[in-house]
Design a protein around this motif. Structure first.
Motif, PDB file in Angstrom:
ATOM      1  N   LEU A   1      27.215  13.578  18.425  1.00  0.00           N
ATOM      2  CA  LEU A   1      28.371  13.119  17.650  1.00  0.00           C
ATOM      3  C   LEU A   1      29.633  13.876  18.040  1.00  0.00           C
ATOM      4  O   LEU A   1      30.716  13.286  18.183  1.00  0.00           O
ATOM      5  CB  LEU A   1      28.095  13.271  16.152  1.00  0.00           C
ATOM      6  CG  LEU A   1      26.954  12.419  15.581  1.00  0.00           C
ATOM      7  CD1 LEU A   1      26.749  12.710  14.103  1.00  0.00           C
ATOM      8  CD2 LEU A   1      27.217  10.929  15.798  1.00  0.00           C
ATOM      9  N   GLN A   2      29.515  15.181  18.225  1.00  0.00           N
ATOM     10  CA  GLN A   2      30.684  15.972  18.598  1.00  0.00           C
ATOM     11  C   GLN A   2      31.149  15.637  20.009  1.00  0.00           C
ATOM     12  O   GLN A   2      32.357  15.589  20.274  1.00  0.00           O
ATOM     13  CB  GLN A   2      30.368  17.469  18.464  1.00  0.00           C
ATOM     14  CG  GLN A   2      30.195  17.909  17.010  1.00  0.00           C
ATOM     15  CD  GLN A   2      29.842  19.372  16.866  1.00  0.00           C
ATOM     16  OE1 GLN A   2      29.338  19.998  17.808  1.00  0.00           O
ATOM     17  NE2 GLN A   2      30.074  19.925  15.688  1.00  0.00           N
ATOM     18  N   LYS A   3      30.212  15.385  20.905  1.00  0.00           N
ATOM     19  CA  LYS A   3      30.565  15.038  22.286  1.00  0.00           C
ATOM     20  C   LYS A   3      31.374  13.749  22.337  1.00  0.00           C
ATOM     21  O   LYS A   3      32.273  13.601  23.167  1.00  0.00           O
ATOM     22  CB  LYS A   3      29.293  14.889  23.123  1.00  0.00           C
ATOM     23  CG  LYS A   3      29.547  14.554  24.598  1.00  0.00           C
ATOM     24  CD  LYS A   3      28.257  14.600  25.413  1.00  0.00           C
ATOM     25  CE  LYS A   3      27.334  13.456  25.052  1.00  0.00           C
ATOM     26  NZ  LYS A   3      26.122  13.414  25.914  1.00  0.00           N
ATOM     27  N   HIS A   4      31.081  12.828  21.431  1.00  0.00           N
ATOM     28  CA  HIS A   4      31.781  11.543  21.405  1.00  0.00           C
ATOM     29  C   HIS A   4      32.983  11.546  20.455  1.00  0.00           C
ATOM     30  O   HIS A   4      33.591  10.490  20.240  1.00  0.00           O
ATOM     31  CB  HIS A   4      30.805  10.429  21.023  1.00  0.00           C
ATOM     32  CG  HIS A   4      29.848  10.081  22.121  1.00  0.00           C
ATOM     33  ND1 HIS A   4      30.047   9.025  22.980  1.00  0.00           N
ATOM     34  CD2 HIS A   4      28.704  10.677  22.530  1.00  0.00           C
ATOM     35  CE1 HIS A   4      29.053   8.973  23.855  1.00  0.00           C
ATOM     36  NE2 HIS A   4      28.218   9.971  23.600  1.00  0.00           N
ATOM     37  N   GLY A   5      33.316  12.715  19.911  1.00  0.00           N
ATOM     38  CA  GLY A   5      34.490  12.814  19.048  1.00  0.00           C
ATOM     39  C   GLY A   5      34.381  12.044  17.763  1.00  0.00           C
ATOM     40  O   GLY A   5      35.389  11.572  17.210  1.00  0.00           O
ATOM     41  N   VAL A   6      33.163  11.901  17.256  1.00  0.00           N
ATOM     42  CA  VAL A   6      32.940  11.155  16.012  1.00  0.00           C
ATOM     43  C   VAL A   6      33.374  12.004  14.817  1.00  0.00           C
ATOM     44  O   VAL A   6      33.025  13.187  14.728  1.00  0.00           O
ATOM     45  CB  VAL A   6      31.459  10.756  15.864  1.00  0.00           C
ATOM     46  CG1 VAL A   6      31.208  10.104  14.510  1.00  0.00           C
ATOM     47  CG2 VAL A   6      31.053   9.823  16.998  1.00  0.00           C
ATOM     48  N   ALA A   7      34.113  11.401  13.915  1.00  0.00           N
ATOM     49  CA  ALA A   7      34.499  12.079  12.674  1.00  0.00           C
ATOM     50  C   ALA A   7      33.388  11.868  11.663  1.00  0.00           C
ATOM     51  O   ALA A   7      33.129  10.737  11.237  1.00  0.00           O
ATOM     52  CB  ALA A   7      35.809  11.512  12.145  1.00  0.00           C
ATOM     53  N   PHE A   8      32.706  12.925  11.282  1.00  0.00           N
ATOM     54  CA  PHE A   8      31.592  12.779  10.348  1.00  0.00           C
ATOM     55  C   PHE A   8      31.539  13.928   9.360  1.00  0.00           C
ATOM     56  O   PHE A   8      32.001  15.027   9.645  1.00  0.00           O
ATOM     57  CB  PHE A   8      30.258  12.680  11.099  1.00  0.00           C
ATOM     58  CG  PHE A   8      29.813  13.954  11.781  1.00  0.00           C
ATOM     59  CD1 PHE A   8      28.912  14.802  11.155  1.00  0.00           C
ATOM     60  CD2 PHE A   8      30.301  14.306  13.035  1.00  0.00           C
ATOM     61  CE1 PHE A   8      28.486  15.980  11.774  1.00  0.00           C
ATOM     62  CE2 PHE A   8      29.887  15.462  13.665  1.00  0.00           C
ATOM     63  CZ  PHE A   8      28.979  16.306  13.038  1.00  0.00           C
ATOM     64  N   SER A   9      30.989  13.633   8.206  1.00  0.00           N
ATOM     65  CA  SER A   9      30.663  14.661   7.220  1.00  0.00           C
ATOM     66  C   SER A   9      29.143  14.789   7.178  1.00  0.00           C
ATOM     67  O   SER A   9      28.426  13.906   7.653  1.00  0.00           O
ATOM     68  CB  SER A   9      31.208  14.291   5.839  1.00  0.00           C
ATOM     69  OG  SER A   9      32.626  14.269   5.854  1.00  0.00           O
TER      70      SER A   9
END
Length: 329
Positions: free
Chosen positions: A163-171
């Motif tokens: 998720l971080q590699k793809h720049g996903v905004a997540f909680s």
């Protein structure tokens, strides 16, 4: 004595209270004398102790017994931990009297089957409503073991990295922090393992599904993109002429250092805004590196770091604080 709240002033006392043979449930309130919300919750604890004589209620001053606080990841007060047979089975962060009462009642009753003919259904409805709220708490929600900063299993770590590699905004939600959510979400979504990823309230799946979506290129279209962290931090520190990053907020500081700096700031009469770093782990960790300042609170004026509590105290004593806050220095 039945109905009384015990005090644990040391690691030894804490361990002894957990191991009491005549009690199945132990509820521990991590508190601080400087926090008014803790005093309110102590009153709630006392009332619950009178109502549930079979439960052991314990007060533990978080900063006075740091070994215990650090072991269980206590970063703010009030925090409540629930133990059965010396094992941590549940947690509640914050001054939420109704939720504390519900958790005590549920754990004290044992299994749901003891609730009686009409008790199980309302409890199930409450759980489902809570789970719906959690999976819709952010556009992209990850239920995992641990936190993005400290994953507590390999699958969760891999999910965070993707998720971080793809720049996903997540909680995220740490399923180890709440056994009810951990077990309930499995049946609610008919998905037996963790991590679980949800987008706009809909289950995407676990690690294998996310890997397949990444390989096909679909992940970038499904998951919401986040603003780059550096851009987000720049925006936050410039949100107001004077910005204070702290644990808690103006109305309710959640650590002694933050409480002290709030008192100093309030006495200056200068308007300022706050950001609660306990509400956003990405900001909490990212700002340390961005500003090369490892601790909180952090004070900014016109987007520039002034420093932490010690610096603010020095500026106050030298008479420079007010000019600095007004941007004159």
């Amino acid at each position: 004595m039945a109905g009384a709240v015990a005090a644990a002033g040391s690691v030894e006392q804490f361990q002894k209270l957990l191991q009491r043979p005549d009690r199945s449930l132990v509820v521990v309130h991590f508190w601080a004398p400087w926090a008014p919300q803790c005093a309110q919750m102590n009153e709630v604890m006392a009332a619950l102790a009178r109502e549930h004589s079979q439960v052991t209620f314990v007060q533990l001053e978080a900063e006075a017994v740091p070994e215990v606080s650090e072991k269980y990841g206590i970063s703010s007060v009030p925090t409540f931990l629930f133990f059965k047979n010396s094992q941590n089975v549940d947690r509640l962060d914050g001054a939420h009297a109704p939720e504390l009462t519900q958790k005590v009642q549920r754990h004290a009753a044992g299994t749901a089957g003891t609730a009686g003919p009409g008790g199980a259904a309302p409890a199930q409805e409450q759980l489902h409503a809570r789970l719906k709220g959690l999976i819709n708490a952010a556009p992209c929600m990850l239920f995992m073991k641990g936190s993005p900063k400290e994953p507590r299993c390999g699958f969760s770590r891999q999910m965070v990295e993707i998720l971080q590699k793809h720049g996903v905004a997540f909680s995220s939600f740490d399923i180890f922090s709440d056994e009810e959510v951990r077990q309930g979400l499995k049946s609610f979504s008919n998905w037996p393992t963790y991590p679980q990823l949800y987008v706009r309230g809909e289950l995407i799946g676990g690690l294998d599904i996310v890997k397949e979506l990444e390989a096909s290129g679909e992940l970038d279209t499904i998951c919401p993109k986040g603003q780059k962290l550096e851009d987000r931090l720049k925006s936050l520190i410039n949100k107001a002429p004077v910005m204070l990053f702290m644990k808690g907020n103006k109305q309710m500081a959640k650590c002694g250092f933050s409480k002290q700096i709030i008192e100093i700031m309030n006495n200056t009469g200068v308007d300022y805004e706050t950001f609660d770093i306990l509400e956003d782990e990405e900001v909490r960790q990212g700002l340390k590196s961005f500003s090369n300042w490892p601790t909180y609170p952090q004070l900014y004026v016109k987007g520039e770091l002034v420093g932490g509590l010690d610096i603010v105290k020095e500026l106050k004593e030298s008479g420079e604080l007010l000019p600095v806050l007004k941007g004159e220095n």
